[in-house]
Design a protein around this motif. Structure first.
Motif, PDB file in Angstrom:
ATOM      1  N   LYS A   1      -7.603  27.256  49.006  1.00 59.56           N
ATOM      2  CA  LYS A   1      -6.781  26.193  49.591  1.00 59.56           C
ATOM      3  C   LYS A   1      -5.305  26.579  49.550  1.00 59.56           C
ATOM      4  O   LYS A   1      -4.550  26.307  50.495  1.00 59.56           O
ATOM      5  N   ILE A   2      -4.878  27.181  48.468  1.00 63.01           N
ATOM      6  CA  ILE A   2      -3.479  27.614  48.351  1.00 63.01           C
ATOM      7  C   ILE A   2      -3.177  28.698  49.377  1.00 63.01           C
ATOM      8  O   ILE A   2      -2.171  28.650  50.081  1.00 63.01           O
TER       9      ILE A   2
ATOM     10  N   ASP B   1      -4.743  29.209  52.197  1.00 57.75           N
ATOM     11  CA  ASP B   1      -4.762  28.558  53.515  1.00 57.75           C
ATOM     12  C   ASP B   1      -3.464  27.796  53.790  1.00 57.75           C
ATOM     13  O   ASP B   1      -2.940  27.828  54.906  1.00 57.75           O
ATOM     14  N   SER B   2      -2.949  27.109  52.771  1.00 59.23           N
ATOM     15  CA  SER B   2      -1.747  26.293  52.977  1.00 59.23           C
ATOM     16  C   SER B   2      -0.554  27.171  53.367  1.00 59.23           C
ATOM     17  O   SER B   2       0.274  26.776  54.176  1.00 59.23           O
TER      18      SER B   2
ATOM     19  N   LYS C   1      -1.021  28.601  57.031  1.00 59.85           N
ATOM     20  CA  LYS C   1      -0.751  27.582  58.042  1.00 59.85           C
ATOM     21  C   LYS C   1       0.734  27.590  58.435  1.00 59.85           C
ATOM     22  O   LYS C   1       1.075  27.377  59.585  1.00 59.85           O
ATOM     23  N   GLU C   2       1.572  27.809  57.443  1.00 58.82           N
ATOM     24  CA  GLU C   2       3.017  27.761  57.683  1.00 58.82           C
ATOM     25  C   GLU C   2       3.513  28.903  58.549  1.00 58.82           C
ATOM     26  O   GLU C   2       4.591  28.816  59.122  1.00 58.82           O
TER      27      GLU C   2
END
Lengths: 273, 70
Positions: free
Chosen positions: A264-265, A267-268, A271-272
């Motif tokens: 999740k980290i 992916d976050s 995304k940016e």
């Protein structure tokens, strides 16, 4: 020449194994393999990691991806394997000395992180490979070669330890209850998180002989007679539970899994971009 | 050396270490110890329950001699 299960899942050219006559480890290893077989996993998707000790010989005989690592460090290696390739089904095979003594810290931190690893502890209450020294699970008062007058340490309850440290699946079975080990290992592998299965084994050569427990058959009979399923225990009066130990599923909860949280980290940030 | 029979119960005597667990936990008393190894004493009583195969630490006894047997 062996059964289909053994031919399919073992490196049968390495058999018979080196364990002593009547050692419970062979029974437990077969039960784990049966669990993998019943789950229908591709053999290439399974990775078995072990440390050092009698129990840790097991992956050498099992025909999957296998790692035989440092004493107590099986969980550290397994954490690395799982982080590098979260798709792998990672099983750690470890012993009571390997897991609770030198590897005690690795155990509590793997449990705390709730990383998706299934740990099976072959608990024979002694250091068998090195000659019968007492281990953290040798019951108080029992003998080992390093405790000739009886062990004065209090022994660990590994299941309580794993539960307290944060494992999301905790269970215990014995070498006598071979089908139960298969069932619990299956449930542990299906649990998304850290699963801890204690498989109570027998060591007729060192623990049995030092403590006059009789031969392998008598030790197996003891496992049968002295274990009570935790579900049945609730209905039994106290006096019937004296001198008994519990088997079965002790703890099962759902909590966030470590590699998923890590992803999740990643992916976050992606995304940016 | 192996033995086969109509029930498909097989003992691989090269792998048997003679612990006696199969003999003890056979519910119908099919097995015995002979010359330090497990031996089939009374195959007609075998109910093919696999209790011996399940608990043999050395994978030396199993059901599978028959073609339809698993």
């Amino acid at each position: 020449m062996a059964s289909a299960l053994v031919e399919n899942h073992f490196r049968s050219n390495k058999l018979p194994h080196i364990w002593c006559p009547g050692c419970g480890h062979g029974i437990i290893m077969r039960s784990i393999v049966e669990a993998i077989d019943e789950l229908g996993y591709n053999k290439d998707d399974v990775c078995v990691v072990s440390g050092i000790g009698c129990s840790s010989r097991a992956p050498g005989y099992m025909d999957y991806n296998t790692l035989h690592t440092l004493h107590g460090r099986a969980l550290a290696y397994a954490t690395g394997v799982k982080m590098a390739n979260p798709k792998l089904k990672v099983i750690v095979i470890t012993g009571d000395g390997d897991c609770a003594a030198i590897g005690g810290n690795h155990l509590i931190h793997a449990a705390r992180r709730n990383i998706d690893i299934t740990t099976v502890v072959f608990n024979n209450n002694i250091y068998g490979m090195t000659g019968g020294q007492y281990s953290p699970t040798t019951p108080t008062g029992e003998k080992g070669t390093t405790a000739p007058f009886g062990n004065i340490d209090k022994n660990f309850d590994l299941c309580n330890l794993a539960k307290a440290a944060g494992a999301t699946y905790v269970a215990r079975a014995t070498a006598y209850h071979a089908n139960m080990i298969t069932k619990l290992v299956k449930a542990g592998m299906e649990n998304k998180g850290f699963s801890f299965v204690e498989a109570v084994s027998v060591c007729p050569t060192y623990y049995g002989r030092k403590n006059k427990k009789g031969d392998a058959v008598q030790m197996m009979r003891y496992l049968k007679d002295s274990s009570v399923n935790v579900k049945a225990a609730k209905k039994l009066p106290k006096e019937k539970l004296e001198g008994k130990f519990f088997i079965g599923e002790f703890h099962k909860v759902e909590e966030p899994e470590y590699t998923e949280q890590y992803q999740k980290i990643i992916d976050s940030f992606q995304k940016e971009r | 050396m192996t033995t086969t029979n109509q029930k498909g119960l097989i003992i691989n005597k090269n792998w048997c270490k003679g612990c006696g667990i199969c003999v003890e936990f056979c519910p119908t008393n099919v097995l015995e110890m002979k010359d330090g190894k497990a031996n089939i004493k009374d195959i007609d009583s075998c109910i093919m329950c696999k209790q011996c195969e399940l608990r043999c630490p050395d994978y030396a006894i199993y059901l599978g001699g028959k073609k339809d047997g698993k």
